[in-house]
Design a protein around this motif. Structure first.
Motif, mmCIF file in Angstrom:
data_model
loop_
_atom_site.group_PDB
_atom_site.id
_atom_site.type_symbol
_atom_site.label_atom_id
_atom_site.label_comp_id
_atom_site.label_asym_id
_atom_site.label_seq_id
_atom_site.Cartn_x
_atom_site.Cartn_y
_atom_site.Cartn_z
ATOM 1 N N TYR A 19 9.955 -0.677 -4.929
ATOM 2 C CA TYR A 19 9.881 0.450 -3.998
ATOM 3 C C TYR A 19 10.288 1.754 -4.690
ATOM 4 O O TYR A 19 11.124 1.739 -5.597
ATOM 5 N N PRO A 20 9.733 2.891 -4.242
ATOM 6 C CA PRO A 20 10.181 4.185 -4.768
ATOM 7 C C PRO A 20 11.555 4.541 -4.212
ATOM 8 O O PRO A 20 11.911 4.128 -3.104
ATOM 9 N N THR A 21 12.315 5.275 -4.998
ATOM 10 C CA THR A 21 13.669 5.633 -4.570
ATOM 11 C C THR A 21 13.648 6.554 -3.351
ATOM 12 O O THR A 21 14.330 6.308 -2.372
ATOM 13 N N ASP A 22 12.876 7.638 -3.404
ATOM 14 C CA ASP A 22 12.725 8.535 -2.247
ATOM 15 C C ASP A 22 11.547 9.475 -2.511
ATOM 16 O O ASP A 22 10.942 9.435 -3.574
ATOM 17 N N THR A 23 11.233 10.322 -1.548
ATOM 18 C CA THR A 23 10.093 11.242 -1.714
ATOM 19 C C THR A 23 10.499 12.696 -1.447
ATOM 20 O O THR A 23 9.659 13.533 -1.117
ATOM 21 N N ARG A 24 11.775 12.993 -1.625
ATOM 22 C CA ARG A 24 12.263 14.348 -1.320
ATOM 23 C C ARG A 24 11.619 15.423 -2.187
ATOM 24 O O ARG A 24 11.492 16.574 -1.771
ATOM 25 N N GLN A 55 11.784 3.312 -9.553
ATOM 26 C CA GLN A 55 11.541 2.096 -8.785
ATOM 27 C C GLN A 55 12.823 1.283 -8.651
ATOM 28 O O GLN A 55 13.631 1.213 -9.585
ATOM 29 N N VAL A 56 12.992 0.679 -7.477
ATOM 30 C CA VAL A 56 14.090 -0.258 -7.256
ATOM 31 C C VAL A 56 13.495 -1.574 -6.774
ATOM 32 O O VAL A 56 12.451 -1.598 -6.116
ATOM 33 N N TYR A 57 14.157 -2.660 -7.114
ATOM 34 C CA TYR A 57 13.669 -3.994 -6.773
ATOM 35 C C TYR A 57 14.241 -4.446 -5.432
ATOM 36 O O TYR A 57 15.458 -4.508 -5.241
ATOM 37 N N SER A 73 11.201 20.637 -9.360
ATOM 38 C CA SER A 73 11.836 20.486 -10.675
ATOM 39 C C SER A 73 13.319 20.165 -10.564
ATOM 40 O O SER A 73 13.917 19.643 -11.505
ATOM 41 N N ASP A 74 13.944 20.492 -9.426
ATOM 42 C CA ASP A 74 15.379 20.267 -9.276
ATOM 43 C C ASP A 74 15.704 18.928 -8.598
ATOM 44 O O ASP A 74 16.848 18.676 -8.221
ATOM 45 N N VAL A 75 14.694 18.078 -8.443
ATOM 46 C CA VAL A 75 14.888 16.764 -7.832
ATOM 47 C C VAL A 75 14.685 15.693 -8.896
ATOM 48 O O VAL A 75 13.805 15.809 -9.758
ATOM 49 N N GLN A 76 15.502 14.651 -8.845
ATOM 50 C CA GLN A 76 15.404 13.564 -9.818
ATOM 51 C C GLN A 76 14.008 12.938 -9.807
ATOM 52 O O GLN A 76 13.386 12.818 -8.745
ATOM 53 N N PRO A 77 13.486 12.552 -10.971
ATOM 54 C CA PRO A 77 12.181 11.877 -11.009
ATOM 55 C C PRO A 77 12.191 10.621 -10.138
ATOM 56 O O PRO A 77 13.226 9.976 -9.969
ATOM 57 N N LEU A 78 11.035 10.302 -9.606
ATOM 58 C CA LEU A 78 10.902 9.123 -8.762
ATOM 59 C C LEU A 78 11.032 7.868 -9.619
ATOM 60 O O LEU A 78 10.407 7.758 -10.673
ATOM 61 N N ILE A 137 0.827 -1.209 0.000
ATOM 62 C CA ILE A 137 0.000 0.000 0.000
ATOM 63 C C ILE A 137 0.861 1.259 0.000
ATOM 64 O O ILE A 137 0.574 2.216 -0.735
ATOM 65 N N VAL A 138 1.923 1.266 0.789
ATOM 66 C CA VAL A 138 2.750 2.477 0.889
ATOM 67 C C VAL A 138 3.382 2.850 -0.450
ATOM 68 O O VAL A 138 3.229 3.998 -0.905
ATOM 69 N N PRO A 139 4.109 1.947 -1.149
ATOM 70 C CA PRO A 139 4.706 2.345 -2.429
ATOM 71 C C PRO A 139 3.680 2.804 -3.464
ATOM 72 O O PRO A 139 3.901 3.804 -4.163
ATOM 73 N N THR A 140 2.544 2.101 -3.565
ATOM 74 C CA THR A 140 1.554 2.482 -4.577
ATOM 75 C C THR A 140 0.910 3.814 -4.242
ATOM 76 O O THR A 140 0.647 4.631 -5.141
ATOM 77 N N THR A 141 0.662 4.089 -2.965
ATOM 78 C CA THR A 141 0.128 5.397 -2.571
ATOM 79 C C THR A 141 1.095 6.507 -2.952
ATOM 80 O O THR A 141 0.693 7.559 -3.472
#
Length: 475
Positions: free
Chosen positions: A462-467, A455-457, A448-453, A288-292
């Motif tokens: 999982y998402p890389t980060d949410t900064r 996925q990592v296995y 705009s100055d942060v890398q796009p989100l 649930i967390v990654p998909t949200t």
């Protein structure tokens, strides 16, 4: 032995990467030709190079990858009432076997699995059953909103946002299991943090052990010891939660929560109840967390989609009245966004099966007892399967607007048939409530100055980060 040789002979013609003795194709990971964190990309390459059926060996684990939805349809059409699987985390299955714990739904096959599933089926896979838990999830989500508001920085980002979402799912699970709030986003925040860290460690170590030889099954290697420590910690906390929430003899007759329903089921042992409770607490952390997060990420980058979800939410979800299952039924566009998110950012790479009979699949005869992975993830962005596949189109899942008929066996994030994920309705209900509440309070943007989100296995995706996620207060 003769049976094994016949099976091996039957599958020898299936193409796949070069295998070395003892290592199989793990040598590619050891040399850096493939990366375990990008396993989903490796599957794309296997499909492109070898076709719809590929045989691979990772150490001692032999896998046949299936990339055709027609083969998936054949498997689902012919399987028994108790489909057999290879566990997502064989490491966790091994740990539970060694500690004489109940294996749980995801690590069990046969009649034992059927017993556990039946105990939950009428509660968690029915609309009427899940309707009992909507209020608890909404209350947990209100606590999440307060947490976001109190932890936002001056630029409206939320440090540790993924951790807060993890605590939110624990709080929702607590309300569902025990019929009351657990305080994981408030006074018991320090209790939630070690659960979240232990769960992350289990998945991280399981990933490393999957892409290693099987020596950990016989020797106490460091990564295995770390996994054991983390699993023991999760079980300890689950036991404490159950012990602190016994069934009260003077509880109201109409009070409805999962612990009570399972305790009243005489087919279940205490070990069964413990592992089911533990699964409900922790499984949502990796699903649930990654998909949200990816739902919010899409809306942050697609203002028009965010506007449509917000307008739908404003129309049907009142701030002054509780959310009900009837309310959620009206959120058609929001539900389409969840499906579209699962297409563009799938939560997993495969669905496992052990064939209970020999089948002809894409020109090859796969014998019974062979382990196959249904890897539909490689087709989710195919222009042969989907109209404008790189675009986010939640409306493609609306019956009235669906302009193309994609094969229904491509997007099956919760599985299909009797082994459909038991938490499917719970996951969708939780995400719909979370999106509604968050959009009622915040506008979403992405820096705009942060890398796009990305996925990592780690066994799952999982998402890389949410900064880069910005939650700007609505007026």
């Amino acid at each position: 032995m003769l049976k094994y040789l016949k099976r091996a002979s039957s599958t020898r013609k299936i193409p796949g990467p070069v295998n070395l003795p003892f290592l199989g194709s793990l040598w590619r990971y050891k040399l850096g030709l493939d990366e375990q964190s990008n396993y989903h990309e490796t599957l794309d390459q296997l499909h492109a190079k070898y076709g719809p059926v590929v045989k691979q060996r990772l150490g001692a684990e032999s896998i046949i990858h299936l990339f055709s939805p027609n083969d998936v349809s054949t498997i689902y059409a012919t399987e028994s009432r108790t489909p057999e699987i290879r566990p997502l985390q064989e490491t966790v299955q091994l740990f539970r076997q060694k500690t004489d714990a109940s294996l749980g739904l995801g690590n069990t096959n046969g009649e034992e699995w059927y017993k556990l599933r039946n105990a939950l089926k009428t509660i968690m896979l029915t609309r009427s059953g899940m309707a009992h838990f909507t209020g608890g999830i909404e209350s947990a989500t209100d606590a999440l909103i307060k947490k976001i508001k109190s932890s936002r920085t001056k630029d409206n980002t939320v440090p540790n946002f993924m951790t807060h979402l993890g605590a939110w799912t624990l709080e929702s699970a607590g309300a569902m299991c025990f019929g009351k709030r657990m305080g994981f986003l408030e006074e018991n925040e320090k209790v939630a943090d070690p659960i979240l860290k232990a769960n992350r460690a289990v998945f991280y170590m399981s990933t490393h052990l999957r892409f290693s030889t099987s020596l950990y099954k016989y020797f106490n290697l460091p990564k295995w010891n770390c996994l054991v420590e983390s699993e023991n910690h999760i079980i300890k906390l689950a036991l404490e939660a159950i012990d602190k929430n016994p069934l009260s003899e003077d509880a109201e007759e109409d009070s409805y929560y999962l612990m009570r329903q399972l305790t009243n089921n005489k087919t279940l042992t205490r070990k069964d109840i413990l592992v089911l409770m533990q699964s409900l607490f922790t499984d949502s952390l990796s699903t649930i967390v990654p998909t949200t997060i990816f739902c919010l990420y899409i809306m942050a980058n697609e203002p028009e989609i965010q506007k449509k979800v917000y307008e739908e939410t404003s129309k049907f979800v009142s701030k002054d009245a509780p959310i009900t299952s009837k309310t959620l039924d009206k959120l058609i566009y929001s539900r389409g966004l969840i499906k579209e998110t699962l297409r563009l950012y799938p939560n997993g790479t495969e669905i496992s099966r052990i064939l209970d009979q020999g089948l002809d699949l894409s020109g090859y005869h796969i014998p019974a007892e062979e382990h196959v992975n249904l890897n539909m993830v490689v087709l989710l962005k195919s222009d042969k399967e989907y109209y404008r596949p790189s675009e986010v189109l939640p409306e493609r899942w609306s019956r009235s607007e669906n302009s193309q008929k994609a094969n229904p066996f491509i997007l099956i994030p919760f599985g299909h048939g009797t082994r459909t994920c038991i938490g499917m309705r719970y996951a969708e209900q939780s995400m719909l409530i979370a999106m509604a509440k968050i959009l009622q309070n915040f506008k979403l943007k992405y820096k705009s100055d942060v890398q796009p989100l990305k996925q990592v296995y780690n066994i799952l995706m999982y998402p890389t980060d949410t900064r880069g996620l910005v939650l700007e207060p609505r007026n």
